[in-house]
Design an enzyme around this catalytic site. Structure first.
Site, short mmCIF file in Angstrom:
data_model
loop_
_atom_site.label_atom_id
_atom_site.label_comp_id
_atom_site.label_asym_id
_atom_site.label_seq_id
_atom_site.Cartn_x
_atom_site.Cartn_y
_atom_site.Cartn_z
N GLY A 226 0.82 -1.22 0.00
CA GLY A 226 0.00 0.00 0.00
C GLY A 226 0.84 1.25 0.00
O GLY A 226 2.05 1.18 -0.26
N ASN A 227 0.23 2.37 0.26
CA ASN A 227 0.98 3.63 0.36
C ASN A 227 0.36 4.51 1.44
O ASN A 227 -0.67 4.16 2.02
CB ASN A 227 1.02 4.34 -1.00
CG ASN A 227 -0.37 4.69 -1.49
OD1 ASN A 227 -1.05 5.53 -0.91
ND2 ASN A 227 -0.81 4.01 -2.54
N ARG A 228 1.01 5.66 1.70
CA ARG A 228 0.62 6.47 2.85
C ARG A 228 -0.48 7.49 2.56
O ARG A 228 -0.75 8.35 3.38
CB ARG A 228 1.86 7.18 3.41
CG ARG A 228 2.83 6.22 4.08
CD ARG A 228 3.76 6.95 5.02
NE ARG A 228 4.70 7.81 4.31
CZ ARG A 228 4.79 9.13 4.48
NH1 ARG A 228 4.00 9.75 5.32
NH2 ARG A 228 5.67 9.82 3.80
N SER A 229 -1.09 7.43 1.39
CA SER A 229 -2.12 8.43 1.08
C SER A 229 -3.31 8.28 2.03
O SER A 229 -3.85 7.20 2.23
CB SER A 229 -2.59 8.24 -0.36
OG SER A 229 -3.65 9.11 -0.60
N ALA A 293 -3.72 7.86 -4.97
CA ALA A 293 -2.38 7.29 -5.17
C ALA A 293 -2.59 5.84 -5.58
O ALA A 293 -2.90 4.99 -4.74
CB ALA A 293 -1.57 7.40 -3.90
#
Ligand code: C5P
Length: 427
Positions: A226-229, A293
């Site tokens: 995943g990502n931090r968005s 994102a």
């Protein structure tokens, strides 16, 4: 305490009328002045005495009834003449909220009927009109109701999306609930808030599709890449577009933030689901704001169960490219659609690189932020961006995401304005 608003509340018939009482309680506790008008049918559910007690003002039902408060809101001086109640109440209100709005009342509003005090006041009102429909899910989904809602929205009325869930009639489930009173009050306050800047953009009647958050690509049944968005920028864009009168849909990828009752949401997890949701909604949209994102890579295969760690010192996860969703949508766009991409870039050369992206992705604008900085961008409350278009560049200094969102929408509105050339010579 919030700025005091004069809220005219129209209550129509429906079991959700009990939630209007709680809205009044919250609104008066927040310092707002409330007057209530009821349809006769609504009195089968909640009596005038309850609303009168909570507002501290008379409740009106009949157009020809004399208003003992002469159209004044609690705390305001009364005029020395006896005005017509539907005109005076509407003229004094900062906002007219119709909650719950039954299918019948929504239809009357769309047709411009004035057959009771609630509907007459709606025709007379020049303040913002906020309609919160609540009804059985089949009544809400009926093309007649949907056409009426679309007509009201095209006229600049804010019609809230009824949330999905358990409905009043036993065993019924679906869209048709009245939003929770706290969410209604938030919508009232948002609609009556002074604009952040001089209102330079207007999106009334436009359909805006926003993607928000960050996708999660499964490694196994419990793990993901995943990502931090956080989804804050996308949600701020959605709120700003709703403030400007647009009908807004958000495709939300794993966003845990509070929901805006004026916005319709489609929840997704993966890039593939986000792609499907966008493909379904894109044809209807006038504007696409692609703030999500989206993972560029995902595990080539994901395990159905949970990966075992026994005996493993290293684990190799093979990643494959995801399709570029925005480029795919740009390839099938209509010329009347406006497409905005977002680019998270690092340091030097960011703008030149983003300008290249603007061209090769076939976009109208690209919003660039520098992810090298910790105080802005991903998962932060603030942002600082540069908005690139084919013909220009707008720098927005570090500000709240709400402010940045408004600046992006000002650029969108500017792009959609007919140019002097396209509009033809002035006569
Ligand atoms: O090329 P880059 O990933 O920097 O482009 C960012 C823009 O493209 C964002 O608007 C993002 O939402 C979109 N994007 C996409 N599909 C991907 C990756 C990014 O639509 N697979």
């Amino acid at each position: 305490m919030a700025r005091r608003r004069r809220i005219l509340l129209g209550v129509s018939g429906g079991i959700a009328a009990y939630k209007a009482l709680e809205l009044v309680r919250l609104a008066t506790a927040a310092g707002h002045a409330v007057r209530v008008v009821q349809t006769p049918a609504s009195q089968r559910f909640i009596g005038a005495a309850s609303f009168a007690a909570l507002t501290g003002a008379p409740v009106l039902v009949d157009e020809f009834e004399r208003d003992p408060a002469r159209g004044a809101f609690p705390g305001d001086p009364q005029p020395d003449h006896d005005p017509l109640s539907h005109l005076e109440l509407a003229a004094n209100a900062d906002i007219y909220v119709i909650a719950p709005a039954s299918a019948n009342t929504v239809a009357k509003l769309a047709a411009g009927l004035a057959d009771n005090l609630l509907t007459s006041a709606a025709l007379a009102a020049t303040c913002p009109l906020l309609v919160a429909p609540a009804m059985n899910n089949h009544m809400w989904a009926h093309p007649a109701t949907q056409d009426n809602v679309a007509l009201l929205r095209a006229r600049g009325v804010t019609v809230l999306e009824p949330p999905t869930g358990r409905l009043a009639s036993t065993g019924e489930q679906g869209a048709g609930r009245l939003p929770e009173p706290r969410a209604l009050l938030e919508a009232v306050e948002a609609l009556t808030r002074p604009p952040l800047a001089a209102p330079s953009a207007d999106l009334v009647g436009l359909r805006v599709l926003v993607t928000a958050g960050g996708t999660r690509e499964p490694i196994d049944a419990v793990r993901f890449v995943g990502n931090r968005s956080s989804g804050r920028m996308g949600f701020a864009l959605a709120a700003a577009a709703a403030d400007l009168g647009a009908a807004v849909t958000v495709v939300a990828a794993n966003v845990a933030l509070p929901r805006d009752p004026r916005v319709a949401y489609v929840d997704v997890e993966t890039a593939a689901e986000l792609q499907d949701a966008c493909a379904a909604a894109f044809g209807e949209a006038d504007v696409l704001l692609m703030a999500a994102a989206v993972a560029d890579f995902r595990p080539a295969a994901s395990l159905a169960g949970k990966l075992k760690k026994a005996g493993e010192e290293r684990l190799r996860v093979e990643l494959e490219r995801t399709p570029d969703i925005l480029t795919g949508l740009a390839a099938v766009r209509r010329p009347d659609q406006t497409l905005v991409g977002f680019a998270a870039e690092h340091g030097d050369g960011a703008l030149a690189y983003a300008r290249e992206k603007l061209a090769h992705k076939g976009l109208d604008a690209i919003v660039v932020n520098d992810v090298a900085r910790a105080d802005i961008g991903f998962d932060a409350v603030h942002n600082e961006v540069t908005i690139l278009t084919a013909g220009g560049e707008t720098h927005v200094a570090r500000a709240s995401k709400a402010h940045v969102a408004r600046a992006v929408l000002d650029v969108v509105a500017g792009l959609r304005e007919p140019t002097a050339e396209a509009a033809g010579p002035a006569s």
